[in-house]
Enzyme design. Sequence first.
Site, PDB file in Angstrom:
ATOM      1  N   SER A   1       0.858  -1.188   0.000  1.00 46.29           N
ATOM      2  CA  SER A   1       0.000   0.000   0.000  1.00 46.29           C
ATOM      3  C   SER A   1       0.892   1.235   0.000  1.00 46.29           C
ATOM      4  O   SER A   1       2.066   1.169   0.392  1.00 46.29           O
ATOM      5  CB  SER A   1      -0.934  -0.013   1.212  1.00 46.29           C
TER       6      SER A   1
ATOM      7  N   GLU B   1       1.146   5.556   0.721  1.00 43.41           N
ATOM      8  CA  GLU B   1       0.561   6.704   1.425  1.00 43.41           C
ATOM      9  C   GLU B   1       0.933   8.013   0.729  1.00 43.41           C
ATOM     10  O   GLU B   1       2.085   8.208   0.340  1.00 43.41           O
ATOM     11  CB  GLU B   1       1.092   6.701   2.866  1.00 43.41           C
TER      12      GLU B   1
ATOM     13  N   ASP C   1      -1.934  14.928  16.416  1.00 44.70           N
ATOM     14  CA  ASP C   1      -1.173  15.784  17.340  1.00 44.70           C
ATOM     15  C   ASP C   1      -1.790  17.166  17.325  1.00 44.70           C
ATOM     16  O   ASP C   1      -2.310  17.608  16.303  1.00 44.70           O
ATOM     17  CB  ASP C   1       0.288  15.874  16.891  1.00 44.70           C
TER      18      ASP C   1
ATOM     19  N   PHE D   1      12.344  14.283  10.108  1.00 50.26           N
ATOM     20  CA  PHE D   1      11.176  13.454  10.423  1.00 50.26           C
ATOM     21  C   PHE D   1      11.484  12.504  11.571  1.00 50.26           C
ATOM     22  O   PHE D   1      10.671  12.294  12.461  1.00 50.26           O
ATOM     23  CB  PHE D   1      10.766  12.601   9.226  1.00 50.26           C
TER      24      PHE D   1
ATOM     25  N   HIS E   1       3.755  -1.035   3.796  1.00 54.08           N
ATOM     26  CA  HIS E   1       3.050   0.235   3.546  1.00 54.08           C
ATOM     27  C   HIS E   1       4.123   1.300   3.324  1.00 54.08           C
ATOM     28  O   HIS E   1       4.927   1.569   4.223  1.00 54.08           O
ATOM     29  CB  HIS E   1       2.189   0.580   4.763  1.00 54.08           C
TER      30      HIS E   1
HETATM   31  P1  FAD Z   1      -2.784   6.941  20.380  1.00 46.41           P
HETATM   32  O1  FAD Z   1      -2.864   5.488  20.078  1.00 46.41           O
HETATM   33  O2  FAD Z   1      -3.954   7.555  21.058  1.00 46.41           O
HETATM   34  O3  FAD Z   1      -1.470   7.145  21.284  1.00 46.41           O
HETATM   35  C1  FAD Z   1      -0.997   8.466  21.557  1.00 46.41           C
HETATM   36  C2  FAD Z   1      -0.163   8.471  22.833  1.00 46.41           C
HETATM   37  O4  FAD Z   1      -1.026   8.272  23.964  1.00 46.41           O
HETATM   38  C3  FAD Z   1       0.878   7.361  22.926  1.00 46.41           C
HETATM   39  O5  FAD Z   1       1.994   7.879  23.592  1.00 46.41           O
HETATM   40  C4  FAD Z   1       0.211   6.280  23.759  1.00 46.41           C
HETATM   41  O6  FAD Z   1       1.146   5.480  24.480  1.00 46.41           O
HETATM   42  C5  FAD Z   1      -0.631   7.138  24.705  1.00 46.41           C
HETATM   43  N1  FAD Z   1      -1.870   6.460  25.140  1.00 46.41           N
HETATM   44  C6  FAD Z   1      -2.827   5.937  24.348  1.00 46.41           C
HETATM   45  N2  FAD Z   1      -3.843   5.444  25.090  1.00 46.41           N
HETATM   46  C7  FAD Z   1      -3.511   5.673  26.387  1.00 46.41           C
HETATM   47  C8  FAD Z   1      -4.148   5.430  27.637  1.00 46.41           C
HETATM   48  N3  FAD Z   1      -5.350   4.826  27.706  1.00 46.41           N
HETATM   49  N4  FAD Z   1      -3.516   5.817  28.775  1.00 46.41           N
HETATM   50  C9  FAD Z   1      -2.305   6.430  28.721  1.00 46.41           C
HETATM   51  N5  FAD Z   1      -1.655   6.689  27.563  1.00 46.41           N
HETATM   52  C10 FAD Z   1      -2.247   6.325  26.421  1.00 46.41           C
HETATM   53  N6  FAD Z   1      -0.827  12.247  12.203  1.00 46.41           N
HETATM   54  C11 FAD Z   1      -1.634  13.133  11.574  1.00 46.41           C
HETATM   55  O7  FAD Z   1      -1.854  14.228  12.119  1.00 46.41           O
HETATM   56  N7  FAD Z   1      -2.197  12.862  10.351  1.00 46.41           N
HETATM   57  C12 FAD Z   1      -2.011  11.674   9.747  1.00 46.41           C
HETATM   58  O8  FAD Z   1      -2.544  11.430   8.656  1.00 46.41           O
HETATM   59  C13 FAD Z   1      -1.173  10.690  10.382  1.00 46.41           C
HETATM   60  N8  FAD Z   1      -0.976   9.474   9.832  1.00 46.41           N
HETATM   61  C14 FAD Z   1      -0.265   8.524  10.517  1.00 46.41           C
HETATM   62  C15 FAD Z   1      -0.169   7.221   9.975  1.00 46.41           C
HETATM   63  C16 FAD Z   1       0.528   6.217  10.668  1.00 46.41           C
HETATM   64  C17 FAD Z   1       0.592   4.834  10.078  1.00 46.41           C
HETATM   65  C18 FAD Z   1       1.148   6.515  11.913  1.00 46.41           C
HETATM   66  C19 FAD Z   1       1.912   5.444  12.642  1.00 46.41           C
HETATM   67  C20 FAD Z   1       1.068   7.797  12.443  1.00 46.41           C
HETATM   68  C21 FAD Z   1       0.349   8.824  11.764  1.00 46.41           C
HETATM   69  N9  FAD Z   1       0.200  10.104  12.282  1.00 46.41           N
HETATM   70  C22 FAD Z   1      -0.591  11.027  11.645  1.00 46.41           C
HETATM   71  C23 FAD Z   1       0.882  10.485  13.528  1.00 46.41           C
HETATM   72  C24 FAD Z   1      -0.013  10.279  14.766  1.00 46.41           C
HETATM   73  O9  FAD Z   1      -1.154  11.096  14.678  1.00 46.41           O
HETATM   74  C25 FAD Z   1       0.807  10.656  15.986  1.00 46.41           C
HETATM   75  O10 FAD Z   1       1.845   9.716  16.183  1.00 46.41           O
HETATM   76  C26 FAD Z   1       0.014  10.835  17.273  1.00 46.41           C
HETATM   77  O11 FAD Z   1       0.861  11.452  18.237  1.00 46.41           O
HETATM   78  C27 FAD Z   1      -0.487   9.548  17.874  1.00 46.41           C
HETATM   79  O12 FAD Z   1      -1.551   9.041  17.212  1.00 46.41           O
HETATM   80  P2  FAD Z   1      -2.103   7.562  17.576  1.00 46.41           P
HETATM   81  O13 FAD Z   1      -3.328   7.343  16.817  1.00 46.41           O
HETATM   82  O14 FAD Z   1      -1.026   6.560  17.481  1.00 46.41           O
HETATM   83  O15 FAD Z   1      -2.466   7.825  19.135  1.00 46.41           O
END
Ligand code: FAD
Length: 281
Positions: free
Chosen positions: A10, A12, A103, A210, A260
């Site tokens: 895939s 991106e 973020d 990055f 990916h």
């Molecule tokens: P989460 O899974 O919510 O985790 C975020 C943080 O919170 C982590 O440190 C985790 O350990 C902590 N956490 C989660 N749940 C809990 C809990 N219950 N208690 C305590 N701590 C907790 N960003 C963008 O803005 N746009 C994009 O299109 C984008 N695409 C991405 C694609 C991929 C494949 C990846 C890997 C990242 C992408 N990102 C993108 C970056 C991502 O948004 C950031 O890394 C963001 O900081 C975390 O998102 P997440 O969904 O992993 O968060």
Amino acid sequence: MSDATTTSISFEFFPPKTPEGADKLRLVRQDLYALNPHFFSVTYGAGGSTQDGTLQQVQAILAEGHDAAPHFSCIGATRDSVRAQLAQFKAAGIRRMVALRGDLPSGHGTFGEFRYASELVAFIREETGTHFHIEVGCYPEVHPQAKSPESDLKAYVTKVKAGATSAITQYFFNTDAYFRFVDEAYQQGADIPVVPGIMPIISSTQLMRFSDACGAEIPRWVRLRLQSFGDDSASIKAFGLEVVTDLCDQLLTAGVPGLHFYTMNQSTAVKQICQNLRLGV
Ligand code: FAD
């Protein structure tokens, strides 16, 4: 070299910001369609910056006969705004999405009604049942804001149990970190496919920037070799191609469920890597 002809791949993209960028991406898409990818995904700017652009790109790819997934981040969102966005995705014929927390733009703003991606995944399942294939992000080298590796793994497992279908990793160059992460997640009952995210090395300054931001470690020998090339972009690209082809080959040999590619809206490097590995032929 592994036999990788059946591995799913895939690609991106990010939504282009200018008409020239959009024209260029149209050509890049055509180039990559030839590799028979499983799907494309399009990133999403937290705080609204590229949200329309995400949907436009996804619709363009779907209209060209290929599967496409919008990334969707919940930072700053409310239940009502997410509900409206899900309805828009459904109306556009979208069946797959990458669900993320996102973020805060430059650290400003508020979290909104969803604190973590796991809450978004649970809400999408509550609202839309099994309509969407939900991809989530994961971090073999640990998310930069995580309290500890253990709490990050626990957060990932919670996201899977909330209803994620498969996961895509942050890019990495250390395969051991990936294999350990997958083993530990499986041991905790999170047994969905974990697809490695692959960053082609196109520019050394961009890669360093990055990697510092997202917490991906560049091995010392790779960093030093890249630095030694200075501005010689042909040498950087040739070296990058070797390193990333080798990384992908190790992963494919170990039987990863797919790859990916973070294309950076460019096709040359990813096409060469795929050709080296006989992927998509
Ligand atoms: P989460 O899974 O919510 O985790 C975020 C943080 O919170 C982590 O440190 C985790 O350990 C902590 N956490 C989660 N749940 C809990 C809990 N219950 N208690 C305590 N701590 C907790 N960003 C963008 O803005 N746009 C994009 O299109 C984008 N695409 C991405 C694609 C991929 C494949 C990846 C890997 C990242 C992408 N990102 C993108 C970056 C991502 O948004 C950031 O890394 C963001 O900081 C975390 O998102 P997440 O969904 O992993 O968060």
